[in-house]
Scaffold this active site. Structure first.
Site, PDB file in Angstrom:
ATOM      1  N   ASP A 211       0.862  -1.184   0.000  1.00 44.20           N
ATOM      2  CA  ASP A 211       0.000   0.000   0.000  1.00 44.20           C
ATOM      3  C   ASP A 211       0.895   1.228   0.000  1.00 44.20           C
ATOM      4  OD1 ASP A 211      -3.274   0.239   0.756  1.00 44.20           O
ATOM      5  OD2 ASP A 211      -2.080   2.080   0.877  1.00 44.20           O
TER       6      ASP A 211
ATOM      7  N   THR B 178     -13.489  -3.255  -8.405  1.00 44.52           N
ATOM      8  CA  THR B 178     -14.661  -3.191  -9.270  1.00 44.52           C
ATOM      9  C   THR B 178     -14.399  -2.132 -10.348  1.00 44.52           C
ATOM     10  OG1 THR B 178     -16.042  -3.767  -7.396  1.00 44.52           O
ATOM     11  CG2 THR B 178     -17.157  -2.765  -9.284  1.00 44.52           C
TER      12      THR B 178
ATOM     13  N   GLU C 129     -14.419  -9.006  -6.830  1.00 50.61           N
ATOM     14  CA  GLU C 129     -14.616  -9.518  -5.472  1.00 50.61           C
ATOM     15  C   GLU C 129     -16.053  -9.267  -5.029  1.00 50.61           C
ATOM     16  OE1 GLU C 129     -12.696 -11.438  -3.537  1.00 50.61           O
ATOM     17  OE2 GLU C 129     -14.572 -11.417  -2.427  1.00 50.61           O
TER      18      GLU C 129
ATOM     19  N   LEU D 120     -17.078 -10.079  -1.690  1.00 49.75           N
ATOM     20  CA  LEU D 120     -17.208 -10.180  -0.233  1.00 49.75           C
ATOM     21  C   LEU D 120     -18.051  -9.043   0.325  1.00 49.75           C
ATOM     22  CD1 LEU D 120     -15.281  -7.832   1.160  1.00 49.75           C
ATOM     23  CD2 LEU D 120     -13.473  -9.421   0.592  1.00 49.75           C
TER      24      LEU D 120
ATOM     25  N   ASN E 202     -24.324  -6.203  -8.303  1.00 51.06           N
ATOM     26  CA  ASN E 202     -24.564  -5.138  -7.324  1.00 51.06           C
ATOM     27  C   ASN E 202     -25.813  -4.328  -7.671  1.00 51.06           C
ATOM     28  OD1 ASN E 202     -22.555  -5.782  -5.605  1.00 51.06           O
ATOM     29  ND2 ASN E 202     -21.278  -3.994  -5.994  1.00 51.06           N
TER      30      ASN E 202
ATOM     31  N   PHE F  81     -31.833  -9.714   1.058  1.00 52.64           N
ATOM     32  CA  PHE F  81     -31.931  -8.343   0.526  1.00 52.64           C
ATOM     33  C   PHE F  81     -33.382  -7.901   0.329  1.00 52.64           C
ATOM     34  CE2 PHE F  81     -27.558  -8.982   0.235  1.00 52.64           C
ATOM     35  CZ  PHE F  81     -26.964  -7.740   0.180  1.00 52.64           C
TER      36      PHE F  81
ATOM     37  N   ALA G 235     -36.642  -4.107   4.533  1.00 56.12           N
ATOM     38  CA  ALA G 235     -36.865  -2.672   4.346  1.00 56.12           C
ATOM     39  C   ALA G 235     -36.040  -1.886   5.365  1.00 56.12           C
ATOM     40  CB  ALA G 235     -38.349  -2.367   4.506  1.00 56.12           C
TER      41      ALA G 235
ATOM     42  N   CYS H 230     -19.979   0.301  -1.936  1.00 54.85           N
ATOM     43  CA  CYS H 230     -20.137  -0.339  -3.247  1.00 54.85           C
ATOM     44  C   CYS H 230     -21.422   0.045  -3.980  1.00 54.85           C
ATOM     45  CB  CYS H 230     -20.060  -1.850  -3.094  1.00 54.85           C
ATOM     46  SG  CYS H 230     -18.418  -2.409  -2.611  1.00 54.85           S
TER      47      CYS H 230
HETATM   48  N1  LIG Z   1     -15.305  -2.737   0.403  1.00 54.59           N
HETATM   49  C1  LIG Z   1     -16.015  -3.728  -0.087  1.00 54.59           C
HETATM   50  O1  LIG Z   1     -16.883  -4.307   0.577  1.00 54.59           O
HETATM   51  C2  LIG Z   1     -15.799  -4.184  -1.506  1.00 54.59           C
HETATM   52  C3  LIG Z   1     -16.374  -5.393  -1.927  1.00 54.59           C
HETATM   53  C4  LIG Z   1     -16.153  -5.827  -3.237  1.00 54.59           C
HETATM   54  C5  LIG Z   1     -15.392  -5.054  -4.098  1.00 54.59           C
HETATM   55  N2  LIG Z   1     -14.868  -3.859  -3.676  1.00 54.59           N
HETATM   56  C6  LIG Z   1     -14.045  -3.097  -4.611  1.00 54.59           C
HETATM   57  O2  LIG Z   1     -12.689  -3.305  -4.284  1.00 54.59           O
HETATM   58  C7  LIG Z   1     -11.914  -2.118  -4.538  1.00 54.59           C
HETATM   59  C8  LIG Z   1     -11.201  -1.681  -3.270  1.00 54.59           C
HETATM   60  O3  LIG Z   1     -12.167  -1.338  -2.293  1.00 54.59           O
HETATM   61  P1  LIG Z   1     -11.787  -1.119  -0.769  1.00 54.59           P
HETATM   62  O4  LIG Z   1     -13.063  -0.921  -0.030  1.00 54.59           O
HETATM   63  O5  LIG Z   1     -10.842  -2.187  -0.321  1.00 54.59           O
HETATM   64  O6  LIG Z   1     -10.976   0.273  -0.886  1.00 54.59           O
HETATM   65  P2  LIG Z   1     -10.059   1.001   0.205  1.00 54.59           P
HETATM   66  O7  LIG Z   1     -10.158   2.442  -0.064  1.00 54.59           O
HETATM   67  O8  LIG Z   1     -10.387   0.467   1.584  1.00 54.59           O
HETATM   68  O9  LIG Z   1      -8.571   0.489  -0.114  1.00 54.59           O
HETATM   69  C9  LIG Z   1      -7.848   0.852  -1.239  1.00 54.59           C
HETATM   70  C10 LIG Z   1      -6.362   0.914  -0.842  1.00 54.59           C
HETATM   71  O10 LIG Z   1      -5.568   1.040  -2.016  1.00 54.59           O
HETATM   72  C11 LIG Z   1      -4.447   1.847  -1.707  1.00 54.59           C
HETATM   73  N3  LIG Z   1      -3.845   2.313  -2.966  1.00 54.59           N
HETATM   74  C12 LIG Z   1      -4.372   3.165  -3.887  1.00 54.59           C
HETATM   75  N4  LIG Z   1      -3.526   3.295  -4.937  1.00 54.59           N
HETATM   76  C13 LIG Z   1      -2.452   2.513  -4.680  1.00 54.59           C
HETATM   77  C14 LIG Z   1      -1.256   2.206  -5.401  1.00 54.59           C
HETATM   78  N5  LIG Z   1      -1.005   2.746  -6.603  1.00 54.59           N
HETATM   79  N6  LIG Z   1      -0.379   1.373  -4.841  1.00 54.59           N
HETATM   80  C15 LIG Z   1      -0.624   0.822  -3.624  1.00 54.59           C
HETATM   81  N7  LIG Z   1      -1.752   1.040  -2.912  1.00 54.59           N
HETATM   82  C16 LIG Z   1      -2.645   1.883  -3.421  1.00 54.59           C
HETATM   83  C17 LIG Z   1      -5.030   2.924  -0.826  1.00 54.59           C
HETATM   84  O11 LIG Z   1      -4.033   3.566  -0.045  1.00 54.59           O
HETATM   85  C18 LIG Z   1      -6.016   2.102   0.033  1.00 54.59           C
HETATM   86  O12 LIG Z   1      -5.398   1.631   1.227  1.00 54.59           O
HETATM   87  C19 LIG Z   1     -12.921  -1.097  -5.082  1.00 54.59           C
HETATM   88  O13 LIG Z   1     -12.914  -1.154  -6.475  1.00 54.59           O
HETATM   89  C20 LIG Z   1     -14.243  -1.599  -4.550  1.00 54.59           C
HETATM   90  O14 LIG Z   1     -15.317  -1.203  -5.366  1.00 54.59           O
HETATM   91  C21 LIG Z   1     -15.041  -3.437  -2.397  1.00 54.59           C
END
Ligand SMILES: NC(=O)c1ccc[n+]([C@@H]2O[C@H](COP(=O)([O-])OP(=O)(O)OC[C@H]3O[C@@H](n4cnc5c(N)ncnc54)[C@H](O)[C@@H]3O)[C@@H](O)[C@H]2O)c1
Length: 435
Positions: A30, A122, A151, A153, A211, A252, A255, A263
């Site tokens: 990260d 996503t 993903e 989750l 979604n 889902f 209400a 998401c």
């Molecule tokens: N949160 C969920 O429940 C969920 C579920 C399914 C899919 N998603 C998808 O997964 C993706 C991530 O979501 P999230 O909730 O984990 O996001 P988040 O904001 O919690 O985490 C993203 C991380 O990426 C890091 N980052 C950004 N650019 C970077 C780079 N160039 N190099 C290294 N690290 C970098 C950021 O510092 C951050 O810690 C999104 O596209 C989201 O739509 C999320």
């Protein structure tokens, strides 16, 4: 397998820890140095049940480590996962792909030997093509196969969802990637999770379609709930009766105050934008977004109504701030609009959330007062509002709650209680869709 996970947020950290638990060697990368330093000290930057123990045991076993330096782990990796954020772009609502593109450039410079680059974030249809183009442009010698592996989750149940998924979707254009991806997910064979291989664009669209469908389903039952209130029906019974139909299913269909989270809001908007750009508008989803947006502020009007039509000068207690229980995630939480509308109407807010108060401070109006439990929140309140159905609010001591309040008004935006339990304590009770 050696895996590099780029982005160590909710998805990256959970996926990384679970892959390590499967026996792979995972390095989570990260660019947020504070996050990595915390993880190296054994501190988990987010609240997700079971994650701390999973990270600790795999780090101890030497299968999971953390760094801000992308190049080393990418060079050694068989598969590099991109799990960076794809928030809504300011202004037009398209998915902001700048983090994805930046990661693709960094990865292209660092790869060595054949490497599978997997987009777990996503991303809109066609992003895989663009990631591939950027990588070839940045490093024409890079031998990469770009794969889509969205993903699914859910925060709050993320580890169980990752380890026992309903399905794993893998979109590939290069046959060499199939073997690597099959090996990455081989440990799931024990649980007989279906791994579905498809084309990359199809895979990208599956995530948005899933979604959007769930968002439509939630919004549908929310509108049925409004109708229930008008006609004297009970939405919980309607949901049960409808959900027992196997073609529909019971999930889902609860209400509530409208969907939020990291998401559904951004993914529905991004899908609508993609569809409009391709002259194929999805009006059902456009309407869902509009209905859901209006609903969050409408919940504040419901609270005001329960308080006799006026909240100026009154204190309102909010129980639960996060967009759902068992997470500290405040992104697009309904509480944000509810708090703002109540403050606009002249109310003071006392709020309690078991895990989300630190994140809430960053997004809610600075006049909100945060307290240590539900009973402290109720002190001097003209109404207690259950916004998020944390377990801690399911068996409140209603007599104690009432004693702390200036008026016994309970607004239950999650239908946690049965009205008779609340009414016999002398409360007035307002819930969702139970007319
Ligand atoms: N949160 C969920 O429940 C969920 C579920 C399914 C899919 N998603 C998808 O997964 C993706 C991530 O979501 P999230 O909730 O984990 O996001 P988040 O904001 O919690 O985490 C993203 C991380 O990426 C890091 N980052 C950004 N650019 C970077 C780079 N160039 N190099 C290294 N690290 C970098 C950021 O510092 C951050 O810690 C999104 O596209 C989201 O739509 C999320």
């Amino acid at each position: 397998m050696r895996i590099a996970m780029i982005g160590t947020g909710y998805v990256g950290l959970v996926s990384g820890a679970c892959f390590a638990d499967f026996g792979h060697h995972v390095t989570c990368v990260d660019k947020d140095a504070g996050k990595i330093a915390a993880l190296e000290r054994g501190e988990i930057p987010i609240f997700e049940p079971g994650l701390e123990a999973l990270v600790a045991s795999n780090a101890k076993a030497g299968r999971l480590d953390f760094t801000t330096e992308l190049a080393g782990p990418v060079a050694e990796a068989d598969a590099v996962f991109i799990a960076v954020g794809t928030p809504s772009r300011r202004g037009d609502g398209h998915a902001d792909l700048s983090y994805i593109h930046a990661a693709a450039r960094d990865i292209a410079r660092a790869v060595s030997g054949f490497t599978v680059v997997v987009t777990k974030s996503t991303v809109p249809v066609g992003t895989g093509d663009e990631v591939e183009r950027i990588m070839r442009e940045t490093n024409p010698d890079a031998d990469v196969a770009v794969v889509s592996n969205p993903e699914f989750l859910r925060e709050g149940a993320a580890i169980a969802d990752f380890k026992r998924p309903d399905r794993v979707i893998v979109g590939i254009e290069d046959e060499r990637a199939r073997q690597v991806m099959a090996e990455v997910y081989r440990p799931l064979n024990l649980n007989q999770a279906p791994v579905m291989f498809t084309q990359r664009r199809t895979s990208e669209l599956i995530k948005y379609a899933a979604n959007a469908f769930l968002a439509v389903k939630v919004t549908f039952i929310n509108e049925i709930a409004d109708l229930c209130e008008r006609v004297g029906a009970d939405v919980q019974e309607v949901s049960r009766g409808v959900g027992l139909d196997k073609r529909i299913g019971s999930k889902f269909l609860h209400a509530g105050p409208g969907y939020g989270g990291s998401c559904f809001p951004k993914d529905t908007v991004a899908l609508v934008k993609t569809a409009q750009d391709h002259d194929s508008p999805i009006r059902l989803v456009e309407t869902t977004i509009a209905v859901n947006d209006q609903r969050k502020r409408a919940m504040a009007r419901k609270v005001i109504g329960a308080c006799g039509g006026e909240v100026r000068g009154k204190t309102i207690a909010l129980l639960g701030l996060t967009f759902k229980p068992n997470t500290d995630d405040m992104r697009e939480a309904p509480s944000i609009a509810i708090v703002q509308a109540l403050i606009d109407a002249g109310a003071s807010i006392r709020a309690y959330d078991p895990e989300g108060m630190a994140a809430a401070r960053a997004v809610l109006d600075e006049r909100v007062v945060y307290v240590a439990n539900a009973y402290e929140a109720a002190e001097g309140a003209a109404a207690v509002v259950i916004v998020t159905e944390w377990d801690a609010f399911r068996a409140l001591d209603l007599a104690r709650l009432k004693a702390a309040m200036v008026a016994p008004v309970l607004v239950d935006l999650r239908n946690v209680y049965q009205s008779y339990e609340v009414l016999r304590h002398g409360f007035t009770y307002t819930s969702i869709g139970r007319g």
